[in-house]
Write an enzyme that holds these catalytic residues in place. Structure first.
Site, PDB file in Angstrom:
ATOM      1  N   ILE A 155       0.840  -1.199   0.000  1.00  0.00           N
ATOM      2  CA  ILE A 155       0.000   0.000   0.000  1.00  0.00           C
ATOM      3  C   ILE A 155       0.876   1.250   0.000  1.00  0.00           C
ATOM      4  O   ILE A 155       1.750   1.405   0.857  1.00  0.00           O
ATOM      5  CB  ILE A 155      -0.914   0.024   1.242  1.00  0.00           C
ATOM      6  CG1 ILE A 155      -1.763  -1.254   1.291  1.00  0.00           C
ATOM      7  CG2 ILE A 155      -1.812   1.257   1.229  1.00  0.00           C
ATOM      8  CD1 ILE A 155      -2.474  -1.451   2.595  1.00  0.00           C
ATOM      9  N   GLY A 185       8.392   4.924   2.169  1.00  0.00           N
ATOM     10  CA  GLY A 185       7.485   4.737   3.282  1.00  0.00           C
ATOM     11  C   GLY A 185       6.096   4.244   2.894  1.00  0.00           C
ATOM     12  O   GLY A 185       5.535   4.664   1.904  1.00  0.00           O
ATOM     13  N   SER A 186       5.532   3.347   3.676  1.00  0.00           N
ATOM     14  CA  SER A 186       4.180   2.857   3.421  1.00  0.00           C
ATOM     15  C   SER A 186       3.875   1.701   4.370  1.00  0.00           C
ATOM     16  O   SER A 186       4.433   1.635   5.459  1.00  0.00           O
ATOM     17  CB  SER A 186       4.000   2.425   1.973  1.00  0.00           C
ATOM     18  OG  SER A 186       2.638   2.292   1.686  1.00  0.00           O
ATOM     19  N   ARG A 187       3.011   0.771   3.902  1.00  0.00           N
ATOM     20  CA  ARG A 187       2.681  -0.371   4.749  1.00  0.00           C
ATOM     21  C   ARG A 187       2.324  -1.568   3.877  1.00  0.00           C
ATOM     22  O   ARG A 187       2.012  -1.433   2.693  1.00  0.00           O
ATOM     23  CB  ARG A 187       1.554  -0.036   5.708  1.00  0.00           C
ATOM     24  CG  ARG A 187       0.163  -0.267   5.175  1.00  0.00           C
ATOM     25  CD  ARG A 187      -0.898   0.189   6.154  1.00  0.00           C
ATOM     26  NE  ARG A 187      -2.083  -0.624   6.091  1.00  0.00           N
ATOM     27  CZ  ARG A 187      -3.292  -0.182   6.402  1.00  0.00           C
ATOM     28  NH1 ARG A 187      -3.490   1.056   6.780  1.00  0.00           N
ATOM     29  NH2 ARG A 187      -4.326  -1.005   6.341  1.00  0.00           N
TER      30      ARG A 187
END
Length: 216
Positions: A155, A185-187
């Site tokens: 994501i 950056g994210s998940r």
């Protein structure tokens, strides 16, 4: 070792750092400004190199475990309705990556890729509850040889503007190997069967390819 996805960014960073250093040493200016430009050139190189680092991980291949696909911190462990592929209830574990984490994505289990799809979308902050279904993302489902199916979703967040996904439907993959990259950056959300034995807890820090999320 650095990830191949970082090559263009690393080259650009080197050019920028070289230009800053050249200005610092060739144009007359106050001594403090020389130090600022040199420090800035070093900072640019260090930041880009650390972001695209790709450390070797020792994945213990195990047909009974699911490893974390990324480095980061566990921010969600909950039962959810998965609407894209399974269309039933699953245990979702979300791992948040800060900009200083390693951003390589790795396969959580070995098996055959049953589904791999890219979805354009928004860039809500990665921890937003709707990010999993509204942000730019990729969804991958792996069929394990014991018939268990595991899904993970890369994501994009407010800073992440590019997701790289190597998973191709019908390919056979090995647990812990490189499956993609998320820039800046994210998940990653992992969807597990309801009867999976969860091995992590909230706020736990994980290492991609090594930390065990759950067992069958």
């Amino acid at each position: 070792m650095f990830h191949k996805e970082g090559t263009p960014s690393i080259i650009i960073a080197i050019i920028i750092a070289t230009a800053l250093a050249a200005v610092a040493f060739t144009i007359p200016m106050p001594i403090w400004l020389h130090f600022v430009l040199v420090a800035l050139s070093v900072f640019v190189i260090v930041i880009i190199l650390q972001f695209f680092r790709n450390p070797k991980r020792r994945t213990v291949l195990d047909d009974t475990t699911i490893v974390s696909p990324v480095d980061g911190k566990v921010v969600v462990i909950e039962k959810v309705k998965e609407n894209e592929f399974f269309k039933d209830e699953r245990i979702m574990i979300s791992v948040f990556m800060s900009p200083i984490n390693v951003h390589v994505t790795r396969y959580p289990i070995g098996g055959k890729i049953a589904y791999s799809k890219y979805h354009p979308g928004k860039y809500l902050v990665a921890w937003h509850p709707k990010a999993s279904e509204e942000n730019e993302r990729t969804t991958v489902v792996i069929n394990h040889k014991n018939t268990t199916r595991i899904m993970y979703r890369q994501i994009a967040g407010a800073l992440a503007k590019r997701i790289v996904n190597y998973a191709v439907e019908n390919d056979t993959v090995v647990q812990g190997t490189d499956s993609g990259f998320i820039k800046f950056g994210s998940r990653v959300d992992v969807y597990l069967p309801l009867d999976a034995n969860i091995k992590v807890e909230l706020n736990q820090k994980l290492r991609g390819g090594e930390s065990i999320l759950a067992s069958f």
